[in-house]
Design a protein around this motif. Structure first.
Motif, PDB file in Angstrom:
ATOM      1  N   VAL A   1       0.840  -1.207   0.000  1.00 31.25           N
ATOM      2  CA  VAL A   1       0.000   0.000   0.000  1.00 31.25           C
ATOM      3  C   VAL A   1       0.872   1.252   0.000  1.00 31.25           C
ATOM      4  N   SER A   2       1.958   1.250   0.732  1.00 26.71           N
ATOM      5  CA  SER A   2       2.858   2.406   0.761  1.00 26.71           C
ATOM      6  C   SER A   2       3.486   2.654  -0.602  1.00 26.71           C
ATOM      7  N   ILE A   3       3.948   1.590  -1.248  1.00 30.23           N
ATOM      8  CA  ILE A   3       4.563   1.735  -2.577  1.00 30.23           C
ATOM      9  C   ILE A   3       3.559   2.263  -3.583  1.00 30.23           C
ATOM     10  N   VAL A   4       2.354   1.720  -3.579  1.00 28.90           N
ATOM     11  CA  VAL A   4       1.314   2.186  -4.505  1.00 28.90           C
ATOM     12  C   VAL A   4       0.951   3.643  -4.219  1.00 28.90           C
ATOM     13  N   THR A   5       0.866   4.008  -2.959  1.00 28.04           N
ATOM     14  CA  THR A   5       0.534   5.390  -2.593  1.00 28.04           C
ATOM     15  C   THR A   5       1.598   6.364  -3.082  1.00 28.04           C
ATOM     16  N   VAL A   6       2.853   6.015  -2.899  1.00 27.89           N
ATOM     17  CA  VAL A   6       3.935   6.880  -3.358  1.00 27.89           C
ATOM     18  C   VAL A   6       3.911   7.005  -4.879  1.00 27.89           C
ATOM     19  N   ALA A   7       3.699   5.896  -5.578  1.00 25.15           N
ATOM     20  CA  ALA A   7       3.660   5.938  -7.048  1.00 25.15           C
ATOM     21  C   ALA A   7       2.518   6.814  -7.547  1.00 25.15           C
ATOM     22  N   VAL A   8       1.336   6.656  -6.962  1.00 22.55           N
ATOM     23  CA  VAL A   8       0.189   7.470  -7.371  1.00 22.55           C
ATOM     24  C   VAL A   8       0.442   8.942  -7.063  1.00 22.55           C
ATOM     25  N   THR A   9       1.015   9.240  -5.924  1.00 26.71           N
ATOM     26  CA  THR A   9       1.305  10.627  -5.553  1.00 26.71           C
ATOM     27  C   THR A   9       2.273  11.267  -6.545  1.00 26.71           C
ATOM     28  N   VAL A  10       3.302  10.539  -6.929  1.00 32.77           N
ATOM     29  CA  VAL A  10       4.273  11.074  -7.893  1.00 32.77           C
ATOM     30  C   VAL A  10       3.611  11.321  -9.237  1.00 32.77           C
ATOM     31  N   LEU A  11       2.817  10.359  -9.706  1.00 32.88           N
ATOM     32  CA  LEU A  11       2.165  10.525 -11.008  1.00 32.88           C
ATOM     33  C   LEU A  11       1.155  11.663 -11.011  1.00 32.88           C
ATOM     34  N   VAL A  12       0.394  11.801  -9.943  1.00 30.25           N
ATOM     35  CA  VAL A  12      -0.574  12.899  -9.860  1.00 30.25           C
ATOM     36  C   VAL A  12       0.153  14.239  -9.823  1.00 30.25           C
ATOM     37  N   GLY A  13       1.237  14.314  -9.084  1.00 35.76           N
ATOM     38  CA  GLY A  13       2.016  15.562  -9.020  1.00 35.76           C
ATOM     39  C   GLY A  13       2.578  15.946 -10.380  1.00 35.76           C
ATOM     40  N   ARG A  14       3.074  14.960 -11.121  1.00 33.26           N
ATOM     41  CA  ARG A  14       3.604  15.255 -12.460  1.00 33.26           C
ATOM     42  C   ARG A  14       2.494  15.719 -13.392  1.00 33.26           C
ATOM     43  N   GLN A  15       1.344  15.087 -13.314  1.00 26.47           N
ATOM     44  CA  GLN A  15       0.234  15.462 -14.183  1.00 26.47           C
ATOM     45  C   GLN A  15      -0.229  16.883 -13.891  1.00 26.47           C
ATOM     46  N   ARG A  16      -0.241  17.265 -12.634  1.00 24.96           N
ATOM     47  CA  ARG A  16      -0.676  18.617 -12.282  1.00 24.96           C
ATOM     48  C   ARG A  16       0.327  19.667 -12.729  1.00 24.96           C
ATOM     49  N   ARG A  17       1.610  19.300 -12.775  1.00 24.31           N
ATOM     50  CA  ARG A  17       2.639  20.265 -13.199  1.00 24.31           C
ATOM     51  C   ARG A  17       2.665  20.455 -14.705  1.00 24.31           C
ATOM     52  N   ARG A  18       2.084  19.502 -15.453  1.00 23.69           N
ATOM     53  CA  ARG A  18       2.088  19.632 -16.912  1.00 23.69           C
ATOM     54  C   ARG A  18       1.285  20.858 -17.306  1.00 23.69           C
ATOM     55  N   MET A  19       1.836  21.613 -18.211  1.00 17.73           N
ATOM     56  CA  MET A  19       1.146  22.809 -18.660  1.00 17.73           C
ATOM     57  C   MET A  19       0.163  22.438 -19.763  1.00 17.73           C
ATOM     58  N   ASP A  20      -0.901  23.223 -19.865  1.00 19.79           N
ATOM     59  CA  ASP A  20      -1.835  23.017 -20.963  1.00 19.79           C
ATOM     60  C   ASP A  20      -1.121  23.342 -22.265  1.00 19.79           C
ATOM     61  N   SER A  21      -1.251  22.481 -23.228  1.00 18.71           N
ATOM     62  CA  SER A  21      -0.551  22.724 -24.485  1.00 18.71           C
ATOM     63  C   SER A  21      -1.385  23.653 -25.358  1.00 18.71           C
ATOM     64  N   GLY A  22      -0.709  24.640 -25.891  1.00 18.27           N
ATOM     65  CA  GLY A  22      -1.359  25.596 -26.767  1.00 18.27           C
ATOM     66  C   GLY A  22      -1.361  25.095 -28.204  1.00 18.27           C
ATOM     67  N   PRO A  23      -1.839  25.905 -29.117  1.00 23.38           N
ATOM     68  CA  PRO A  23      -1.917  25.468 -30.521  1.00 23.38           C
ATOM     69  C   PRO A  23      -0.544  25.193 -31.126  1.00 23.38           C
ATOM     70  N   ASP A  24       0.461  25.979 -30.748  1.00 20.88           N
ATOM     71  CA  ASP A  24       1.807  25.735 -31.284  1.00 20.88           C
ATOM     72  C   ASP A  24       2.358  24.408 -30.808  1.00 20.88           C
ATOM     73  N   ALA A  25       2.155  24.086 -29.535  1.00 20.07           N
ATOM     74  CA  ALA A  25       2.642  22.819 -28.990  1.00 20.07           C
ATOM     75  C   ALA A  25       1.948  21.644 -29.659  1.00 20.07           C
ATOM     76  N   ARG A  26       0.652  21.762 -29.878  1.00 19.97           N
ATOM     77  CA  ARG A  26      -0.079  20.672 -30.562  1.00 19.97           C
ATOM     78  C   ARG A  26       0.410  20.509 -31.993  1.00 19.97           C
ATOM     79  N   ARG A  27       0.698  21.626 -32.671  1.00 13.09           N
ATOM     80  CA  ARG A  27       1.188  21.554 -34.053  1.00 13.09           C
ATOM     81  C   ARG A  27       2.554  20.878 -34.086  1.00 13.09           C
ATOM     82  N   ILE A  28       3.419  21.224 -33.140  1.00  7.01           N
ATOM     83  CA  ILE A  28       4.752  20.622 -33.081  1.00  7.01           C
ATOM     84  C   ILE A  28       4.652  19.131 -32.777  1.00  7.01           C
ATOM     85  N   GLU A  29       3.776  18.762 -31.831  1.00  5.55           N
ATOM     86  CA  GLU A  29       3.604  17.347 -31.497  1.00  5.55           C
ATOM     87  C   GLU A  29       3.082  16.561 -32.688  1.00  5.55           C
ATOM     88  N   THR A  30       2.151  17.140 -33.447  1.00  5.07           N
ATOM     89  CA  THR A  30       1.610  16.472 -34.627  1.00  5.07           C
ATOM     90  C   THR A  30       2.691  16.269 -35.671  1.00  5.07           C
TER      91      THR A  30
END
Length: 76
Positions: A12-41
């Motif tokens: 349970v501790s390992i799963v909790t730490v993994a979920v916490t790290v993944l949620v933190g990374r997802q929240r730090r991701r910036m919303d991609s604008g049109p230029d970022a989407r064009r570059i990714e495409t």
């Protein structure tokens, strides 16, 4: 019984730490604008083209096949 409780607590501790790290990374991701989407495409299109060419070169490994591949790509 104690070993079972300790093992469950560790899992349970390992799963909790993994979920916490993944949620933190997802929240730090910036919303991609049109230029970022064009570059990714464009980047994913380039990766697909490179993969397609590598696959074609693997099948047309002889000299005639490579020249045919270059002729076909130059017409597009």
């Amino acid at each position: 019984m104690v070993h079972l409780v300790l093992a469950a607590t560790a899992v349970v501790s390992i799963v909790t730490v993994a979920v916490t790290v993944l949620v933190g990374r997802q929240r730090r991701r910036m919303d991609s604008g049109p230029d970022a989407r064009r570059i990714e495409t464009a980047a994913s299109r380039g990766v697909r083209d490179a993969r397609r060419q590598a696959h074609a070169q693997q099948h047309f490994n002889d000299a005639g096949g490579l020249s045919a591949l270059r002729d076909r790509d130059s017409r597009s």
